[in-house]
Design a protein around this motif. Structure first.
Motif, PDB file in Angstrom:
ATOM      1  N   LEU A   1     -63.020  56.343  18.945  1.00 37.73           N
ATOM      2  CA  LEU A   1     -63.935  55.216  19.084  1.00 37.73           C
ATOM      3  C   LEU A   1     -63.791  54.197  17.963  1.00 37.73           C
ATOM      4  O   LEU A   1     -64.526  53.200  17.943  1.00 37.73           O
ATOM      5  N   THR A   2     -62.846  54.403  17.054  1.00 37.42           N
ATOM      6  CA  THR A   2     -62.624  53.458  15.964  1.00 37.42           C
ATOM      7  C   THR A   2     -62.329  52.081  16.538  1.00 37.42           C
ATOM      8  O   THR A   2     -61.407  51.915  17.322  1.00 37.42           O
ATOM      9  N   GLY A   3     -63.121  51.116  16.172  1.00 37.25           N
ATOM     10  CA  GLY A   3     -62.913  49.750  16.634  1.00 37.25           C
ATOM     11  C   GLY A   3     -63.302  49.500  18.084  1.00 37.25           C
ATOM     12  O   GLY A   3     -63.010  48.439  18.622  1.00 37.25           O
ATOM     13  N   ALA A   4     -63.952  50.460  18.726  1.00 35.59           N
ATOM     14  CA  ALA A   4     -64.367  50.269  20.126  1.00 35.59           C
ATOM     15  C   ALA A   4     -65.371  49.123  20.228  1.00 35.59           C
ATOM     16  O   ALA A   4     -66.270  48.995  19.402  1.00 35.59           O
ATOM     17  N   THR A   5     -65.197  48.317  21.251  1.00 35.01           N
ATOM     18  CA  THR A   5     -66.072  47.170  21.466  1.00 35.01           C
ATOM     19  C   THR A   5     -66.945  47.407  22.692  1.00 35.01           C
ATOM     20  O   THR A   5     -66.426  47.610  23.788  1.00 35.01           O
ATOM     21  N   PRO A   6     -68.266  47.394  22.520  1.00 36.44           N
ATOM     22  CA  PRO A   6     -69.135  47.536  23.690  1.00 36.44           C
ATOM     23  C   PRO A   6     -68.969  46.350  24.631  1.00 36.44           C
ATOM     24  O   PRO A   6     -68.855  45.206  24.183  1.00 36.44           O
ATOM     25  N   VAL A   7     -68.947  46.639  25.930  1.00 34.33           N
ATOM     26  CA  VAL A   7     -68.794  45.578  26.930  1.00 34.33           C
ATOM     27  C   VAL A   7     -70.020  45.450  27.826  1.00 34.33           C
ATOM     28  O   VAL A   7     -70.139  44.480  28.567  1.00 34.33           O
ATOM     29  N   ARG A   8     -70.899  46.420  27.767  1.00 36.85           N
ATOM     30  CA  ARG A   8     -72.141  46.336  28.544  1.00 36.85           C
ATOM     31  C   ARG A   8     -73.165  47.294  27.941  1.00 36.85           C
ATOM     32  O   ARG A   8     -72.820  48.181  27.174  1.00 36.85           O
ATOM     33  N   THR A   9     -74.411  47.091  28.324  1.00 32.49           N
ATOM     34  CA  THR A   9     -75.508  47.955  27.893  1.00 32.49           C
ATOM     35  C   THR A   9     -76.110  48.616  29.119  1.00 32.49           C
ATOM     36  O   THR A   9     -76.316  47.966  30.148  1.00 32.49           O
TER      37      THR A   9
ATOM     38  N   GLU B   1     -66.733  54.722  31.669  1.00 34.25           N
ATOM     39  CA  GLU B   1     -67.226  54.149  30.420  1.00 34.25           C
ATOM     40  C   GLU B   1     -67.915  55.216  29.574  1.00 34.25           C
ATOM     41  O   GLU B   1     -68.355  56.242  30.099  1.00 34.25           O
ATOM     42  N   VAL B   2     -67.950  54.954  28.270  1.00 35.67           N
ATOM     43  CA  VAL B   2     -68.569  55.867  27.317  1.00 35.67           C
ATOM     44  C   VAL B   2     -69.444  55.087  26.345  1.00 35.67           C
ATOM     45  O   VAL B   2     -69.142  53.938  26.028  1.00 35.67           O
ATOM     46  N   PRO B   3     -70.504  55.726  25.850  1.00 35.94           N
ATOM     47  CA  PRO B   3     -71.320  55.044  24.845  1.00 35.94           C
ATOM     48  C   PRO B   3     -70.628  55.042  23.483  1.00 35.94           C
ATOM     49  O   PRO B   3     -70.121  56.068  23.045  1.00 35.94           O
ATOM     50  N   VAL B   4     -70.593  53.878  22.862  1.00 35.83           N
ATOM     51  CA  VAL B   4     -70.096  53.778  21.496  1.00 35.83           C
ATOM     52  C   VAL B   4     -71.261  53.640  20.517  1.00 35.83           C
ATOM     53  O   VAL B   4     -71.070  53.738  19.313  1.00 35.83           O
ATOM     54  N   ASP B   5     -72.435  53.432  21.058  1.00 43.21           N
ATOM     55  CA  ASP B   5     -73.659  53.407  20.268  1.00 43.21           C
ATOM     56  C   ASP B   5     -74.797  53.826  21.193  1.00 43.21           C
ATOM     57  O   ASP B   5     -74.846  53.399  22.353  1.00 43.21           O
ATOM     58  N   THR B   6     -75.670  54.676  20.693  1.00 42.67           N
ATOM     59  CA  THR B   6     -76.786  55.174  21.497  1.00 42.67           C
ATOM     60  C   THR B   6     -78.077  55.014  20.716  1.00 42.67           C
ATOM     61  O   THR B   6     -78.190  55.508  19.595  1.00 42.67           O
ATOM     62  N   GLY B   7     -79.035  54.321  21.306  1.00 46.02           N
ATOM     63  CA  GLY B   7     -80.364  54.201  20.730  1.00 46.02           C
ATOM     64  C   GLY B   7     -81.339  54.983  21.586  1.00 46.02           C
ATOM     65  O   GLY B   7     -81.334  54.851  22.811  1.00 46.02           O
ATOM     66  N   LEU B   8     -82.147  55.819  20.964  1.00 46.93           N
ATOM     67  CA  LEU B   8     -83.119  56.635  21.691  1.00 46.93           C
ATOM     68  C   LEU B   8     -84.521  56.385  21.170  1.00 46.93           C
ATOM     69  O   LEU B   8     -84.737  56.323  19.958  1.00 46.93           O
ATOM     70  N   THR B   9     -85.453  56.254  22.111  1.00 46.76           N
ATOM     71  CA  THR B   9     -86.856  56.058  21.795  1.00 46.76           C
ATOM     72  C   THR B   9     -87.672  57.044  22.611  1.00 46.76           C
ATOM     73  O   THR B   9     -87.439  57.189  23.821  1.00 46.76           O
ATOM     74  N   ALA B  10     -88.614  57.711  21.953  1.00 44.57           N
ATOM     75  CA  ALA B  10     -89.485  58.644  22.666  1.00 44.57           C
ATOM     76  C   ALA B  10     -90.396  57.875  23.617  1.00 44.57           C
ATOM     77  O   ALA B  10     -90.927  56.818  23.273  1.00 44.57           O
ATOM     78  N   VAL B  11     -90.533  58.397  24.833  1.00 47.31           N
ATOM     79  CA  VAL B  11     -91.481  57.900  25.825  1.00 47.31           C
ATOM     80  C   VAL B  11     -92.231  59.113  26.348  1.00 47.31           C
ATOM     81  O   VAL B  11     -91.764  60.238  26.194  1.00 47.31           O
ATOM     82  N   PRO B  12     -93.397  58.928  26.961  1.00 47.25           N
ATOM     83  CA  PRO B  12     -94.123  60.082  27.484  1.00 47.25           C
ATOM     84  C   PRO B  12     -93.238  60.907  28.433  1.00 47.25           C
ATOM     85  O   PRO B  12     -92.674  60.375  29.381  1.00 47.25           O
ATOM     86  N   GLY B  13     -93.072  62.173  28.101  1.00 45.90           N
ATOM     87  CA  GLY B  13     -92.303  63.087  28.942  1.00 45.90           C
ATOM     88  C   GLY B  13     -90.801  62.974  28.820  1.00 45.90           C
ATOM     89  O   GLY B  13     -90.065  63.553  29.617  1.00 45.90           O
TER      90      GLY B  13
ATOM     91  N   ALA C   1     -63.640  53.445  28.844  1.00 48.71           N
ATOM     92  CA  ALA C   1     -62.920  54.601  28.312  1.00 48.71           C
ATOM     93  C   ALA C   1     -61.412  54.396  28.360  1.00 48.71           C
ATOM     94  O   ALA C   1     -60.694  54.827  27.449  1.00 48.71           O
ATOM     95  N   ALA C   2     -60.914  53.730  29.387  1.00 49.21           N
ATOM     96  CA  ALA C   2     -59.469  53.517  29.524  1.00 49.21           C
ATOM     97  C   ALA C   2     -58.895  52.643  28.417  1.00 49.21           C
ATOM     98  O   ALA C   2     -57.690  52.674  28.169  1.00 49.21           O
ATOM     99  N   SER C   3     -59.746  51.885  27.727  1.00 45.44           N
ATOM    100  CA  SER C   3     -59.274  51.010  26.657  1.00 45.44           C
ATOM    101  C   SER C   3     -59.186  51.731  25.315  1.00 45.44           C
ATOM    102  O   SER C   3     -58.754  51.137  24.327  1.00 45.44           O
ATOM    103  N   LEU C   4     -59.569  53.003  25.274  1.00 42.77           N
ATOM    104  CA  LEU C   4     -59.619  53.745  24.014  1.00 42.77           C
ATOM    105  C   LEU C   4     -58.569  54.852  23.989  1.00 42.77           C
ATOM    106  O   LEU C   4     -58.295  55.478  25.028  1.00 42.77           O
TER     107      LEU C   4
END
Length: 146
Positions: free
Chosen positions: A50-58, A88-100, A111-114
């Motif tokens: 994932l070195t230098g991986a560029t996110p293309v979507r969220t 596709e694969v996550p290169v950054d993951t943000g998690l927030t607690a929600v009920p349940g 993924a094919a670009s990595l």
């Protein structure tokens, strides 16, 4: 969960652990959400550079479960699903607690670009699954079929 070794571990991180014909990842961090995000990162870096991986979507996704280890499985199931269906694969993951559960924000790369460095995961197993608080924060361990 104890992490072996003489040197102190960073406050948050992950590592692959040798495991016969499967992928095993351990992760740790001060909080549950950061620990689970480290597990996602650990799984992805076990088979892609994932070195230098560029996110293309969220991608936003909510995972729901009553237990922390089930949240880990649901989160990684989503990662495997996105790899299989969208390439596709996550290169950054943000998690927030929600009920349940948790709200996940994945910043995805194609993924094919990595560069491939290992076998891609096919499924999360329940064998040896661990996730919970430790004296220093949170730790988890998970095995995936490759």
């Amino acid at each position: 969960m104890d992490r072996p070794g003489d040197a102190p571990e960073p406050r948050a991180g992950h590592r692959s652990v040798p495991h016969t014909a499967d992928l095993r990842v351990e992760a740790w961090a001060p909080t549950r959400e950061e620990c689970l995000a480290q597990a996602v990162r650990g799984v992805c870096t076990a088979f892609l550079d994932l070195t230098g991986a560029t996110p293309v979507r969220t991608r936003d996704h909510v995972v729901r479960a009553d237990r922390d280890d089930d949240l880990l499985v649901a989160l990684l199931d989503e990662v495997v699903y996105r790899l299989d269906t969208d390439g596709e694969v996550p290169v950054d993951t943000g998690l927030t607690a929600v009920p349940g559960g948790l709200h996940a924000t994945f910043r995805m790369a194609d993924a094919a670009s990595l560069p491939t460095i290992g076998a891609a995961p096919k499924a999360v197993t329940l064998h040896g699954l661990e996730c919970g608080p430790t004296p220093g924060g949170w730790a988890c361990a998970v095995t995936l079929d490759v």
